[in-house]
Design a protein around this motif. Structure first.
Motif, PDB file in Angstrom:
ATOM      1  N   SER A   1       0.830  -1.212   0.000  1.00 12.23           N
ATOM      2  CA  SER A   1       0.000   0.000   0.000  1.00 12.23           C
ATOM      3  C   SER A   1       0.860   1.256   0.000  1.00 12.23           C
ATOM      4  O   SER A   1       0.555   2.247  -0.681  1.00 12.23           O
ATOM      5  CB  SER A   1      -0.918  -0.018   1.222  1.00 12.23           C
ATOM      6  OG  SER A   1      -1.771  -1.142   1.198  1.00 12.23           O
ATOM      7  N   TYR A   2       1.966   1.236   0.733  1.00 12.61           N
ATOM      8  CA  TYR A   2       2.844   2.406   0.777  1.00 12.61           C
ATOM      9  C   TYR A   2       3.549   2.628  -0.559  1.00 12.61           C
ATOM     10  O   TYR A   2       3.724   3.771  -1.000  1.00 12.61           O
ATOM     11  CB  TYR A   2       3.875   2.228   1.891  1.00 12.61           C
ATOM     12  CG  TYR A   2       4.866   3.368   1.993  1.00 12.61           C
ATOM     13  CD1 TYR A   2       4.496   4.576   2.597  1.00 12.61           C
ATOM     14  CD2 TYR A   2       6.161   3.237   1.485  1.00 12.61           C
ATOM     15  CE1 TYR A   2       5.404   5.619   2.688  1.00 12.61           C
ATOM     16  CE2 TYR A   2       7.068   4.278   1.573  1.00 12.61           C
ATOM     17  CZ  TYR A   2       6.692   5.462   2.176  1.00 12.61           C
ATOM     18  OH  TYR A   2       7.587   6.509   2.258  1.00 12.61           O
ATOM     19  N   ALA A   3       3.932   1.547  -1.230  1.00 11.05           N
ATOM     20  CA  ALA A   3       4.622   1.688  -2.515  1.00 11.05           C
ATOM     21  C   ALA A   3       3.689   2.229  -3.591  1.00 11.05           C
ATOM     22  O   ALA A   3       4.123   2.979  -4.478  1.00 11.05           O
ATOM     23  CB  ALA A   3       5.199   0.335  -2.948  1.00 11.05           C
ATOM     24  N   ASP A   4       2.431   1.882  -3.542  1.00 13.41           N
ATOM     25  CA  ASP A   4       1.471   2.358  -4.540  1.00 13.41           C
ATOM     26  C   ASP A   4       0.799   3.663  -4.148  1.00 13.41           C
ATOM     27  O   ASP A   4      -0.074   4.148  -4.879  1.00 13.41           O
ATOM     28  CB  ASP A   4       0.387   1.291  -4.774  1.00 13.41           C
ATOM     29  CG  ASP A   4       0.971   0.047  -5.428  1.00 13.41           C
ATOM     30  OD1 ASP A   4       2.099   0.127  -5.964  1.00 13.41           O
ATOM     31  OD2 ASP A   4       0.304  -1.001  -5.396  1.00 13.41           O
ATOM     32  N   GLY A   5       1.182   4.222  -3.005  1.00 12.13           N
ATOM     33  CA  GLY A   5       0.588   5.475  -2.579  1.00 12.13           C
ATOM     34  C   GLY A   5      -0.859   5.349  -2.132  1.00 12.13           C
ATOM     35  O   GLY A   5      -1.615   6.333  -2.193  1.00 12.13           O
ATOM     36  N   LEU A   6      -1.267   4.177  -1.701  1.00  8.26           N
ATOM     37  CA  LEU A   6      -2.636   3.958  -1.245  1.00  8.26           C
ATOM     38  C   LEU A   6      -2.729   4.227   0.248  1.00  8.26           C
ATOM     39  O   LEU A   6      -1.789   3.988   0.997  1.00  8.26           O
ATOM     40  CB  LEU A   6      -3.076   2.517  -1.547  1.00  8.26           C
ATOM     41  CG  LEU A   6      -3.002   2.085  -3.020  1.00  8.26           C
ATOM     42  CD1 LEU A   6      -3.378   0.617  -3.149  1.00  8.26           C
ATOM     43  CD2 LEU A   6      -3.911   2.949  -3.879  1.00  8.26           C
ATOM     44  N   SER A   7      -3.867   4.718   0.660  1.00  2.94           N
ATOM     45  CA  SER A   7      -4.116   4.987   2.075  1.00  2.94           C
ATOM     46  C   SER A   7      -5.074   3.938   2.619  1.00  2.94           C
ATOM     47  O   SER A   7      -6.089   3.628   1.996  1.00  2.94           O
ATOM     48  CB  SER A   7      -4.700   6.391   2.276  1.00  2.94           C
ATOM     49  OG  SER A   7      -5.917   6.513   1.564  1.00  2.94           O
ATOM     50  N   ALA A   8      -4.742   3.414   3.773  1.00  2.00           N
ATOM     51  CA  ALA A   8      -5.595   2.398   4.391  1.00  2.00           C
ATOM     52  C   ALA A   8      -6.848   3.045   4.956  1.00  2.00           C
ATOM     53  O   ALA A   8      -6.781   4.053   5.675  1.00  2.00           O
ATOM     54  CB  ALA A   8      -4.838   1.671   5.494  1.00  2.00           C
ATOM     55  N   GLY A   9      -7.993   2.484   4.610  1.00  2.00           N
ATOM     56  CA  GLY A   9      -9.251   3.011   5.099  1.00  2.00           C
ATOM     57  C   GLY A   9      -9.530   2.572   6.527  1.00  2.00           C
ATOM     58  O   GLY A   9      -8.789   1.775   7.115  1.00  2.00           O
ATOM     59  N   PRO A  10     -10.613   3.069   7.107  1.00  2.00           N
ATOM     60  CA  PRO A  10     -10.929   2.705   8.499  1.00  2.00           C
ATOM     61  C   PRO A  10     -11.252   1.232   8.667  1.00  2.00           C
ATOM     62  O   PRO A  10     -10.908   0.630   9.690  1.00  2.00           O
ATOM     63  CB  PRO A  10     -12.126   3.600   8.830  1.00  2.00           C
ATOM     64  CG  PRO A  10     -12.717   3.973   7.518  1.00  2.00           C
ATOM     65  CD  PRO A  10     -11.579   4.030   6.553  1.00  2.00           C
ATOM     66  N   LEU A  11     -11.904   0.638   7.666  1.00  2.00           N
ATOM     67  CA  LEU A  11     -12.230  -0.778   7.780  1.00  2.00           C
ATOM     68  C   LEU A  11     -10.975  -1.646   7.693  1.00  2.00           C
ATOM     69  O   LEU A  11     -10.869  -2.671   8.379  1.00  2.00           O
ATOM     70  CB  LEU A  11     -13.225  -1.175   6.688  1.00  2.00           C
ATOM     71  CG  LEU A  11     -14.604  -0.509   6.768  1.00  2.00           C
ATOM     72  CD1 LEU A  11     -15.505  -1.050   5.681  1.00  2.00           C
ATOM     73  CD2 LEU A  11     -15.225  -0.721   8.136  1.00  2.00           C
ATOM     74  N   THR A  12     -10.024  -1.244   6.863  1.00  2.00           N
ATOM     75  CA  THR A  12      -8.763  -1.989   6.786  1.00  2.00           C
ATOM     76  C   THR A  12      -8.015  -1.931   8.109  1.00  2.00           C
ATOM     77  O   THR A  12      -7.498  -2.942   8.599  1.00  2.00           O
ATOM     78  CB  THR A  12      -7.900  -1.436   5.653  1.00  2.00           C
ATOM     79  OG1 THR A  12      -8.633  -1.491   4.416  1.00  2.00           O
ATOM     80  CG2 THR A  12      -6.614  -2.222   5.519  1.00  2.00           C
ATOM     81  N   LEU A  13      -7.960  -0.747   8.686  1.00  2.00           N
ATOM     82  CA  LEU A  13      -7.290  -0.612   9.985  1.00  2.00           C
ATOM     83  C   LEU A  13      -8.002  -1.418  11.067  1.00  2.00           C
ATOM     84  O   LEU A  13      -7.350  -2.026  11.928  1.00  2.00           O
ATOM     85  CB  LEU A  13      -7.219   0.861  10.375  1.00  2.00           C
ATOM     86  CG  LEU A  13      -6.343   1.751   9.484  1.00  2.00           C
ATOM     87  CD1 LEU A  13      -6.410   3.195   9.965  1.00  2.00           C
ATOM     88  CD2 LEU A  13      -4.909   1.255   9.474  1.00  2.00           C
ATOM     89  N   LEU A  14      -9.331  -1.426  11.011  1.00  2.00           N
ATOM     90  CA  LEU A  14     -10.080  -2.209  12.002  1.00  2.00           C
ATOM     91  C   LEU A  14      -9.808  -3.692  11.842  1.00  2.00           C
ATOM     92  O   LEU A  14      -9.618  -4.418  12.835  1.00  2.00           O
ATOM     93  CB  LEU A  14     -11.577  -1.924  11.867  1.00  2.00           C
ATOM     94  CG  LEU A  14     -12.506  -2.692  12.795  1.00  2.00           C
ATOM     95  CD1 LEU A  14     -12.190  -2.395  14.257  1.00  2.00           C
ATOM     96  CD2 LEU A  14     -13.974  -2.377  12.482  1.00  2.00           C
ATOM     97  N   GLY A  15      -9.771  -4.173  10.593  1.00  2.00           N
ATOM     98  CA  GLY A  15      -9.478  -5.587  10.370  1.00  2.00           C
ATOM     99  C   GLY A  15      -8.084  -5.974  10.829  1.00  2.00           C
ATOM    100  O   GLY A  15      -7.898  -7.018  11.458  1.00  2.00           O
TER     101      GLY A  15
END
Length: 471
Positions: A385-399
């Motif tokens: 995710s960091y290499a592609d410049g993507l931001s983790a959403g709240p559901l991803t962080l919760l999981g």
């Protein structure tokens, strides 16, 4: 009703572990409801909603794993002498454990439902307003199908209670002709019974007419039938009587214990190494090799456009093999770590720490392997995710929080269970005059040895697993 009374009268530590199960259940239930909300808000993309539902399998498995570990350490449902007389046999205690687990998971699922309805505005008519990506899973303004929501919320209590019932089911040990099997039959866990239902200390079966040997220990002469018991050598002399006052048959041969095992002074669990180490090494090597192959192919013929993990099934398969391999090699590496601690002229502290690690290799090594696997997978996905410049959403962080928290809590619960299993040994050491700090120093030595072995392994596996996802 009995499960509710046992829950109400539990100790604070037991309450804390059950609240952890309820919190994990709430997080997993909220993820299920958010998947349902995404399906309601995006009816034209059912494949995306199905993929989100498939990703919820990881929090579900982690929560069930934690529930089973907590049920194993519950002192209220532990078998005790005399409980069968009042109807609390092994089957009833297993049912109580499953019911208690279902209650904790149901409580968490209800909390998740209330929070989801509150965010949707179904309770207060004031829905949560925020960024579009943060509220798209709520399906605000659309009716929520209650049967579908209850079905998703019921998955966790049903699976957790079934897993607890399977893990705590009464086991009947089959007769085994090997020395290890005879020792297991003679142990308190697989107790053997002698004449008139008395407990026997050995697994040797007594023949018909054994009652005629009563009082043979009172004989002082052989009455003309050869040399008496006093004339026999000390190594081959038959024992006078067992704990029940009856003869237990011939004495074991030199170099063997009463159960027919070699007299090495090691527990049975310390001598037998876990059998999953070769399979774990094979799975880990296959996963790393597949990941490197995917990386080589992508770097040689890739288009240079960043792709999501779902577009690379080979990379995900390699990551899954790596996770399975780390999970399987945990008990074997823990056993090996305990053996290494006892090598090269060990002292009393190293001997104690190593012997406990070898005995509890399966109990501690399996959750430790799961923690290493989860940390490796989280690092690999985060690096992608960091290499592609993507931001983790709240559901991803919760999981990620649910999965990581459940695995770490399971490891700590297993450590507490191992401590309780060796409470008698610790008390015996203190009675013999050992310093009070010896158990703590041994525990710190075990933790340091495991960290020194599993830390570099986890970092290496995480770095190699992240390569196929970052190209």
């Amino acid at each position: 009703m009995l499960a509710l009374r046992l829950t109400r009268g539990a100790r604070p530590a037991v309450w804390l572990r059950r609240l952890l199960v309820a919190a994990a259940s709430a997080g997993t239930g909220f993820l299920f409801l958010c998947t349902l909300g995404h399906a309601l808000g995006h009816p034209d993309t059912p494949s995306v909603s199905l993929l989100r539902l498939a990703w919820c399998a990881a929090p579900l498995a982690a929560t069930v794993y934690l529930a089973v570990a907590v049920a194993r350490t519950d002192p209220a449902t532990r078998p005790r002498p005399g409980l069968s007389a009042i109807g609390l046999g092994p089957v009833r205690l297993m049912a109580v454990s499953a019911t208690t687990t279902a209650l904790a998971c149901t409580l968490g699922s209800l909390v998740a439902l209330l929070v989801f309805l509150q965010l949707r505005g179904d309770l207060t008519s004031m829905p949560f307003t925020g960024a579009g990506s943060a509220t798209e899973f709520l399906a605000t303004g659309r009716p929520l199908p209650l049967p579908a929501a209850l079905t998703l919320l019921a998955l966790l209590p049903v699976n957790a209670s079934a897993a607890v019932a399977w893990a705590l089911r009464p086991r009947e040990q089959a007769a085994d002709a090997s020395p290890a099997g005879r020792a297991a039959d003679a142990s308190p866990a697989g107790r053997a019974y002698g004449r008139f239902g008395a407990y026997r200390s050995t697994a040797e079966r007594e023949t018909f007419g054994a009652y005629g040997r009563f009082g043979r220990h009172l004989a002082t002469a052989s009455h003309g039938r050869g040399p008496g018991p006093e004339a026999a050598p000390e190594e081959t002399r038959a024992p006078a009587h067992g704990p029940d006052g009856a003869g237990d048959g011939p004495a074991p041969a030199a170099g063997e214990s009463a159960a027919g095992e070699p007299a090495t002074g090691e527990p049975a669990g310390a001598r037998s190494a876990p059998s999953g180490l070769p399979w774990g090494i094979a799975a880990l090597a296959a996963g790393l090799a597949a990941g490197l192959a995917v990386e080589t192919y992508a770097s040689g013929g890739g288009s240079g456009v960043a792709a999501s993990p779902g577009d690379r099934p080979g990379a995900l398969a390699a990551l899954a093999l790596t996770v399975v391999g780390l999970t399987l090699i945990g008990p074997g590496l823990t056993h090996l770590c305990g053996r290494l601690l006892q090598s090269v002229r060990p002292g009393a502290l190293r001997l104690l720490a190593g012997r406990v690690l070898m005995t509890e290799a399966t109990r501690i090594g399996r959750p430790l392997g799961v923690v290493c696997a989860v940390l490796s997978a989280v690092y690999a996905m985060g690096r992608h995710s960091y290499a592609d410049g993507l931001s983790a959403g709240p559901l991803t962080l919760l999981g990620v929080l649910v999965v990581t928290g459940c695995t770490v809590a399971t490891l700590l619960t297993a450590a507490v269970e191992a401590k309780h299993a060796h409470a008698a040994t610790t008390a015996a050491l203190l009675r013999l005059g050992a310093p009070a700090s010896t158990p703590r120093r041994a525990a710190m030595l075990r933790a340091g040895a495991l960290l020194a072995l599993f830390g570099p392994l986890t970092v290496t596996a995480a770095g190699l697993s992240a390569l196929p996802l970052s190209v």
